[in-house]
Scaffold this active site. Structure first.
Site, PDB file in Angstrom:
ATOM      1  N   GLU A  27      12.088 -21.990  -8.108  1.00 12.81           N
ATOM      2  CA  GLU A  27      12.136 -20.585  -7.758  1.00 12.81           C
ATOM      3  C   GLU A  27      10.885 -20.128  -8.563  1.00 12.81           C
ATOM      4  OE1 GLU A  27      15.498 -16.929  -9.826  1.00 12.81           O
ATOM      5  OE2 GLU A  27      16.049 -19.604  -9.344  1.00 12.81           O
ATOM      6  N   ASP A 137      17.490 -21.376 -10.396  1.00 19.14           N
ATOM      7  CA  ASP A 137      17.648 -21.759 -11.483  1.00 19.14           C
ATOM      8  C   ASP A 137      19.092 -21.862 -11.357  1.00 19.14           C
ATOM      9  OD1 ASP A 137      15.088 -21.153 -12.095  1.00 19.14           O
ATOM     10  OD2 ASP A 137      15.931 -18.489 -12.517  1.00 19.14           O
ATOM     11  N   ASP A 139      22.177 -20.669 -11.505  1.00 17.29           N
ATOM     12  CA  ASP A 139      23.123 -20.145 -12.124  1.00 17.29           C
ATOM     13  C   ASP A 139      23.471 -19.543 -10.176  1.00 17.29           C
ATOM     14  OD1 ASP A 139      21.128 -18.506 -11.182  1.00 17.29           O
ATOM     15  OD2 ASP A 139      20.993 -17.346 -13.093  1.00 17.29           O
ATOM     16  N   TYR A 354      17.713 -24.070 -20.753  1.00 18.31           N
ATOM     17  CA  TYR A 354      17.169 -22.267 -19.676  1.00 18.31           C
ATOM     18  C   TYR A 354      18.224 -21.275 -20.460  1.00 18.31           C
ATOM     19  CZ  TYR A 354      18.314 -19.491 -15.719  1.00 18.31           C
ATOM     20  OH  TYR A 354      18.668 -18.944 -14.408  1.00 18.31           O
TER      21      TYR A 354
END
Length: 640
Positions: A27, A137, A139, A354
């Protein structure tokens, strides 16, 4: 010599032609660079991409089940596709209400956009790839960006689909952890993708049409400049409402007098203050009647209870994103967004895990003592870390939240504070101290309570002796101190008051809203997520709905006339309808998104339940648009 090496060269060329080609996409370029360094053993070869801030890193790596592979690691910079309405629905081309039914277009960014170069780089690198590995990431948003990357790559190379796309699961950049992520990939979770798609389309539809509606009203009355936009957001307005509600409470507050009875007893030369069990009363005459009854006659106060018992001050829970933002705002007067930005930089540098997580319980398999060991050389907290490893370690408390994606925030490796920027230094130190506090024992003490009866009234004195500081030694942000040690009293003992008087006071107004309080309210009411709360807070300031002001030692939010008028106007318009200002609708949306993520409902289920409520609110607002402009004019006059 040439003839003897020819078979070897042919063998190498044949091996290269049969090796699988794997395209890895992170990312951020900083993540791509670090992951490539780890997987290549420091031998990755960088080359330029079609976007100057992103590099391509070439190396070889042996993936389980594929054997040696030729790998290219590259990156994006957030989303690579845009979702919008078609040109026929552009601003000024149609009434705002038509956007309720307008279709969406998901498309590449225009060539002038910086993302165009990133997208072209993905297309070029994907053409010869056999596999795609997503390193975004971990999520919901990262999953959606991963899907965007796959969609772009598949357009250039049909072989790259859900079956040939892997998803690396990782929470920090420790080499062993990254290698494990590369060797144990999963599939993209399309349920998470669907949840983000639902939220994106819903917020875009509702936000765009209400923003156009509001801006048109304000501009038609020349209440804002030609280039200004009066924006609406489904998280933005409930956030603003919290600030305005508190502001109104402060402005409307009228202090009330109250009265209490203060009693003190002196024993062995020590003065002990006793608190009245009624605390205080708002009836002055009644308090003076009680006071007179206490003083009349010879009856003395009597000790009716003495107890000393162990007490504890609990260590903190493992650190979540929301708690990080609240604590940095409270302890360091740091903006929540600045704290999160600093944490992101620490994460990409490999110092912490993170930083976007809702989890407040450590997984059982996490090597906590291993991470404590990495902090033993610190001059600031190394002694405490060493003490934990020598027998003082206690398992961390477990909270009630687990987002199933990431553990709580913790330090991954040691950092020299002198090498970090000021904000990063504060955040890193807080993360380390919080982690070490979690692995320490609770603070312990002895609490003494003395109960005194005087006629019909009960009074109490409390004493506290902190006997074991434990986690407090490394966590200065928590305050728990010994109180004056009480002299010995015996049950049944009669005492003589050294002073007894009626004390008058006044109720205090609530304080204006601080950022830490606002974040706590948003979190409790389901406004935004751990990753977006800071952005929503920042947005209401950027839109000139609130200003930040220093009052005493605190920085607080004060709503502007524009912010107040928006809340007041919608309160008046939608008095008998569901509120756009309260957290109910947004909380419902967040709950629905979680259900989509679990596969329990679909995007269409959410749209069919929530969109009609916003449509009804819009129709009512559209009919009473004059209330919005009139309220702004009245509010501006009232504040001038």
């Amino acid at each position: 010599m040439l003839i003897s090496t020819l078979p070897l060269l042919l063998h190498e060329q044949l091996a290269q032609s049969t090796r699988m080609r794997v395209l890895c996409v992170a990312e951020k370029n900083s993540i791509a660079k670090e992951v490539a360094k780890i997987l290549s053993g420091g031998r990755a070869r960088p080359r330029n991409s079609l976007y100057k801030y992103v590099k391509n890193y070439d190396f070889q790596y042996t993936f389980q089940g594929l054997g040696p592979c030729d790998v290219t690691m590259t990156a994006v910079a957030g989303h690579v596709l845009t979702t919008d309405f078609g040109p026929e629905y552009a601003w000024g081309k149609c009434p705002p209400g038509r956007l309720f039914d307008a279709p969406f277009l998901t498309k590449p960014p225009p060539d002038r956009d910086q993302r165009a170069g990133i997208l072209k780089n993905i297309i070029r690198e994907a053409r010869n790839a056999d596999r795609l590995m997503i390193w975004t990431d971990c999520d919901r948003e990262g999953e959606y960006i991963g899907w965007e990357i796959m969609s772009v790559a598949q357009g250039a190379n049909p072989r790259l689909n859900l079956q040939t796309t892997w998803r690396a699961q990782f929470s920090h950049l420790e080499p062993q952890h990254i290698v494990a992520a590369a060797n144990n990939p999963k599939a993209l979770d399309m349920k998470l993708v669907a949840a983000v798609e639902c939220r994106t389309e819903f917020d875009l539809r509702v936000g765009t049409l209400f923003t156009r509606f509001l801006t048109n009203i304000y501009k038609s009355k020349r209440l804002v400049g030609e280039k200004e936009v009066v924006s609406y957001g489904t998280c933005q307005f409930p956030t603003l409402s919290f600030v305005v509600d508190r502001y109104v409470r402060v402005r409307n507050f009228r202090p009330e007098p109250f009265w209490s009875i203060d009693l003190a007893v002196t024993k062995n030369g020590q003065k002990v203050n006793f608190s009245w069990s009624r605390n205080h009363l708002f009836d002055r005459m009644f308090v003076y009647v009680i006071y007179a009854q206490l003083l009349e006659g010879p009856q003395k106060p009597r000790i009716v209870g003495v107890s000393t018992k162990p007490t504890s001050h609990y260590k903190p829970l493992p650190l979540t994103t929301v708690d990080l933002q609240k604590c940095c705002s409270r302890y360091f007067k740091m903006l929540a967004k600045a704290a999160l930005d600093a944490a992101e930089l620490l994460y990409t540098a490999g110092y912490i895990s993170y930083p976007r997580t809702e989890t407040d319980q450590f997984p059982a398999k996490l090597d906590l003592k291993g991470y404590i060991t990495k902090q033993t050389l610190s001059l600031d907290w190394g002694t405490h870390a060493t003490r934990l490893l020598q027998g003082s370690f206690r398992p961390p408390r477990g909270g009630k939240h687990d987002d199933k994606a990431h553990p709580p925030i913790y330090p991954v490796k040691s950092a020299s504070l002198d090498t970090l920027r000021p904000d990063q230094r504060k955040v890193y130190e807080f993360v380390v101290r919080r982690f070490l506090a979690c692995c320490s024992d609770d603070a312990r003490g002895l609490q003494t309570k003395v109960d005194l009866q005087w006629r019909s009234e009960r009074f109490t004195a409390l004493g506290l002796q902190v006997t074991e500081r434990n986690f407090l030694d490394v966590y200065p942000y928590s305050d728990w101190k010994s109180l004056a040690q009480l002299p010995e009293f015996a049950e049944g003992e009669e005492v003589t008051p050294s002073s007894c008087k009626v004390k008058e006071g006044k109720t205090s107004p609530p304080n204006y809203m601080t950022e830490a309080e606002l974040i706590a309210l948003m979190d409790a009411n389901g406004i935004g997520t751990d990753a977006t709360i800071a952005d929503h807070v920042e947005k209401i300031a950027q839109r000139n709905y609130v200003t930040r002001r220093k009052i005493g030692k605190s920085e607080v939010f004060i709503p502007t006339s524009l912010g107040i008028s928006l809340i007041d106007a919608f309160d008046a318009i939608l008095i008998d309808r569901i509120s756009l200002l309260k957290p109910f609708l947004r909380r419902a949306m967040e709950g629905f998104l979680q259900k989509i993520s679990r596969g329990e409902i679909t995007k269409q289920d959410v749209i069919s339940q929530l969109l009609p409520l916003y449509k009804e609110a819009f129709m009512e607002s559209n009919q009473k648009g004059h209330v919005i402009s009139d309220t702004f004019i009245q509010t501006s006059r009232g504040l001038s």
